[in-house]
Design a protein around this motif. Structure first.
Motif, mmCIF file in Angstrom:
data_model
loop_
_atom_site.group_PDB
_atom_site.id
_atom_site.type_symbol
_atom_site.label_atom_id
_atom_site.label_comp_id
_atom_site.label_asym_id
_atom_site.label_seq_id
_atom_site.Cartn_x
_atom_site.Cartn_y
_atom_site.Cartn_z
ATOM 1 N N SER A 192 11.667 -4.765 11.533
ATOM 2 C CA SER A 192 10.503 -3.503 11.466
ATOM 3 C C SER A 192 9.702 -3.592 10.237
ATOM 4 O O SER A 192 10.149 -3.372 8.963
ATOM 5 N N ILE A 193 8.504 -3.595 10.305
ATOM 6 C CA ILE A 193 7.435 -3.624 9.193
ATOM 7 C C ILE A 193 6.959 -2.106 8.701
ATOM 8 O O ILE A 193 6.775 -1.229 9.628
ATOM 9 N N PRO A 194 7.395 -2.091 7.628
ATOM 10 C CA PRO A 194 6.866 -0.739 7.107
ATOM 11 C C PRO A 194 5.630 -0.107 7.119
ATOM 12 O O PRO A 194 4.605 -1.208 7.301
ATOM 13 N N ILE A 195 5.057 0.845 7.102
ATOM 14 C CA ILE A 195 3.806 1.423 7.265
ATOM 15 C C ILE A 195 2.897 1.071 6.122
ATOM 16 O O ILE A 195 1.865 0.829 5.823
ATOM 17 N N SER A 196 3.457 0.897 4.775
ATOM 18 C CA SER A 196 3.005 0.571 3.650
ATOM 19 C C SER A 196 3.729 -0.170 2.890
ATOM 20 O O SER A 196 5.058 -0.452 2.999
ATOM 21 N N GLY A 197 3.224 -0.887 1.885
ATOM 22 C CA GLY A 197 4.094 -1.848 0.814
ATOM 23 C C GLY A 197 3.515 -1.740 -0.439
ATOM 24 O O GLY A 197 3.373 -0.711 -0.915
ATOM 25 N N LYS A 198 3.454 -2.960 -1.140
ATOM 26 C CA LYS A 198 2.963 -3.051 -2.172
ATOM 27 C C LYS A 198 2.010 -4.036 -2.499
ATOM 28 O O LYS A 198 1.410 -4.767 -1.583
ATOM 29 N N THR A 199 1.452 -4.116 -3.384
ATOM 30 C CA THR A 199 0.249 -5.029 -3.800
ATOM 31 C C THR A 199 0.670 -6.606 -3.661
ATOM 32 O O THR A 199 1.570 -6.889 -4.292
ATOM 33 N N PHE A 200 0.037 -7.382 -2.804
ATOM 34 C CA PHE A 200 0.209 -8.868 -2.755
ATOM 35 C C PHE A 200 -0.651 -9.515 -3.840
ATOM 36 O O PHE A 200 -1.670 -9.535 -4.229
ATOM 37 N N LYS A 201 0.549 -10.156 -4.889
ATOM 38 C CA LYS A 201 -0.150 -10.767 -6.124
ATOM 39 C C LYS A 201 -0.632 -12.206 -5.621
ATOM 40 O O LYS A 201 0.280 -13.154 -5.802
ATOM 41 N N ASN A 202 -1.555 -12.133 -4.926
ATOM 42 C CA ASN A 202 -1.994 -13.503 -4.132
ATOM 43 C C ASN A 202 -3.181 -14.197 -5.079
ATOM 44 O O ASN A 202 -4.357 -13.469 -4.986
ATOM 45 N N ASN A 203 -2.856 -15.221 -5.834
ATOM 46 C CA ASN A 203 -3.852 -16.059 -6.510
ATOM 47 C C ASN A 203 -4.508 -17.268 -6.120
ATOM 48 O O ASN A 203 -4.827 -18.331 -6.895
ATOM 49 N N ALA A 204 -4.085 -17.640 -4.900
ATOM 50 C CA ALA A 204 -4.210 -18.846 -4.229
ATOM 51 C C ALA A 204 -5.629 -19.575 -4.160
ATOM 52 O O ALA A 204 -5.526 -20.671 -4.442
ATOM 53 N N LEU A 218 8.577 -8.853 15.539
ATOM 54 C CA LEU A 218 8.244 -8.130 14.502
ATOM 55 C C LEU A 218 7.833 -6.676 15.259
ATOM 56 O O LEU A 218 6.754 -6.813 16.234
ATOM 57 N N SER A 219 7.949 -5.656 14.798
ATOM 58 C CA SER A 219 7.555 -4.489 15.061
ATOM 59 C C SER A 219 6.678 -3.755 13.926
ATOM 60 O O SER A 219 6.944 -3.530 12.715
ATOM 61 N N LEU A 220 5.369 -3.545 14.390
ATOM 62 C CA LEU A 220 4.277 -3.189 13.365
ATOM 63 C C LEU A 220 3.626 -1.854 13.721
ATOM 64 O O LEU A 220 3.201 -1.733 15.005
ATOM 65 N N PRO A 221 3.677 -0.997 12.736
ATOM 66 C CA PRO A 221 2.884 0.201 13.051
ATOM 67 C C PRO A 221 1.439 -0.085 13.434
ATOM 68 O O PRO A 221 0.728 -0.943 12.920
ATOM 69 N N SER A 222 0.991 0.535 14.706
ATOM 70 C CA SER A 222 -0.064 0.361 15.259
ATOM 71 C C SER A 222 -1.330 0.766 14.429
ATOM 72 O O SER A 222 -1.252 1.840 13.505
#
Length: 501
Positions: A6-18, A400-404
């Motif tokens: 179950s995926i939460p409605i909010s998360g944290k910053t994705f530190k993505n430097n790819a 996966l269950s994602l908030p719509s």
């Protein structure tokens, strides 16, 4: 086994430097047309911000020249090729991450060289002339491209001085760093400079010694650089090098180690950490670089490396590369994301997918991340598997269950691996031709594209249910976007009823 999440409605910053930085071979390669073609391919899809390569001061780039007239030696700086290459980079939306090296013929103190193209790795005969070379080059760049532009270009002092790429001692490298860093700051104190650009040998000793030297001598130091490769000792077999590989988390552990060492020094702890080279194998003749396994393997690194490093520069973007001689065939084990003839390799898509990832991280595990950006989900999954470790392989499956994000959404899936976006397999099916006919090239380019499928998602109780299956040595990306359904505005449009489709 199917993993239900179950995926939460909010998360944290994705530190993505790819897509912060990518590597290249020596900079003079940018004078070749095919190199520029490959750069356009990666920039159109991935949009790297910086590019780092060797040899800005090597003689094939032609900057440092000395002439003797009437018994007097005069120094001349020739920026013809430098300008041409920098123009090419900026025209393609990418800035240089400048590596200071190698040694010009007229400044060398010895004959030790590296690579097919013989980059000289000895200390300078005059550190003052070396410093003048740096300051004059940067001053020229500012005059040509503007001060506000050039001060955004990071500068790294040398390449891997802890192994064969530096013929001097550690103390001599520290002297080189002092003269180099001070020369950079003399041009403009806002230009960022750093090092020590070491690879993973005697890491802790080198880092601590370098940090303490810079602190004790009050030397400029704006960021830390090092390299990471995950391969074990190589075995040569004919034209190729082969390795066993550590798990991709080996690199993550190296980043944690580096941060731990940095944290012991208050002046160093908060500095940016740039991995100015990384890959699995450190040889450009290792077939693993061309495989679908490698795409999934690298994806695991990209999913977490940003937690510890401010950039991680894949070595390299292109197989136009000559460290171990001119490439012998279209697939030869080269480092590049793009093979010769502008054919995208599977690992190309690891970077393309992560460049599309959302800025908010909702979920992450060993095989999957779920991100969100505004009103869009981006899911990236990977499943690397070395059959030498485990004789059988299995799929990785999720529900996966994602908030719509709307009553109806479009889900698009791109799949890499197996028969999809795996041109090395097609090349093998062709009999591994040394040279490609126009028809073979057309087939290989078509075979390098991912399989794309799509489906409709309907909200159920405020959620979408999404099934994701990742076969062995596959990489995938799913994008979920809300749909404004206008079907009711098409009066009489009923092809399913009339044509059975």
């Amino acid at each position: 086994m199917i993993k239900k999440v179950s995926i939460p409605i909010s998360g944290k910053t994705f530190k993505n430097n790819a897509n912060y930085c990518v590597g290249t071979g020596r900079m003079a390669l940018a004078l070749q047309k095919e190199y520029i073609d490959h750069l356009e391919v990666v920039q159109n899809a991935i949009h790297f911000r910086y590019i780092r390569g060797h040899g800005i001061f090597s003689d094939d780039f032609g900057i440092y020249r000395e002439y003797e007239i009437d018994g007097k030696t005069s120094i001349f700086y020739n920026f013809t090729y430098l300008d041409r290459v920098m123009d090419t980079y900026l025209e393609n939306g990418i800035r240089p991450f400048i590596e200071l090296g190698f040694m010009p013929e007229k400044l060398k103190t010895g004959e030790q060289t590296v690579f097919y193209w013989k980059g000289n790795v000895t200390p300078p005969v005059s550190y003052e002339k070396w410093a003048d070379l740096i300051s004059n080059t940067l001053t020229h760049l500012i005059e040509r491209y503007g001060r506000d532009e050039v001060i955004t270009w990071p500068i790294e002092v040398w390449n891997e001085p802890n192994i064969i790429f530096w013929a001097g001692t550690m103390e001599e490298y520290f002297k080189l760093y002092k003269y180099s860093a001070e020369a950079v700051k003399s041009v403009d104190p806002r230009i960022q400079v750093g090092g020590p650009s070491i690879c993973g040998i005697d890491t802790e000793h080198w880092l601590r010694s370098f940090f303490e030297h810079c602190i004790d001598n009050n030397l400029p130091l704006d960021f830390i650089t090092r390299h990471c490769y995950t391969a074990n000792e190589p075995t040569q077999n004919g034209h190729y090098m082969h390795h066993t590989l550590n798990k991709p988390t080996h690199m993550v552990e190296e980043l944690k180690e580096t941060r731990r060492i940095m944290s012991d020094y208050p002046q160093i702890a908060a500095l940016p950490l740039h991995i100015t080279e990384f890959n699995s194998s450190y040889f450009p003749i290792c077939p693993v670089h061309d495989t679908d396994f490698h795409a999934a393997y690298i994806a695991r690194i990209l999913s977490e490396a940003g937690e510890y490093a401010d950039s991680y520069s894949y070595w390299t973007f292109s197989d136009v590369f000559e460290e171990w001689d001119v490439p012998k065939s279209v697939f030869h084990g080269g480092f590049g994301l793009v093979a010769l003839n502008s054919i995208k390799k599977p690992t190309f898509y690891a970077f393309e997918f992560f460049s599309n990832a959302g800025s908010e991280l909702l979920y992450r595990d060993e095989n999957l991340i779920v991100t969100k950006n505004d009103e869009k989900y981006v899911i990236i999954g990977w499943n690397f598997h070395d059959l030498r470790d485990h004789k059988t392989s299995s799929d990785v499956s999720y529900v996966l269950s994602l908030p719509s994000i709307g009553k109806q959404a479009l889900i698009i899936k791109k799949d890499v691996g197996g028969a999809n976006a795996n041109p090395m397999k097609t090349w093998s099916n062709m009999g591994k031709p040394r040279s490609l006919s126009k028809e073979q090239l057309k087939i290989l380019k078509a075979s390098s594209e991912p399989l794309q499928t799509d489906a409709k998602l309907i909200e159920q109780n405020g959620n979408y249910e999404v099934e994701v299956t990742i076969p062995c040595n596959h990489l995938c990306m799913l994008e979920i976007t809300p749909v404004n359904d206008m079907t009711d505005t098409y009066l009489g449009y009923e092809p399913d009823e009339f044509y059975g489709i």
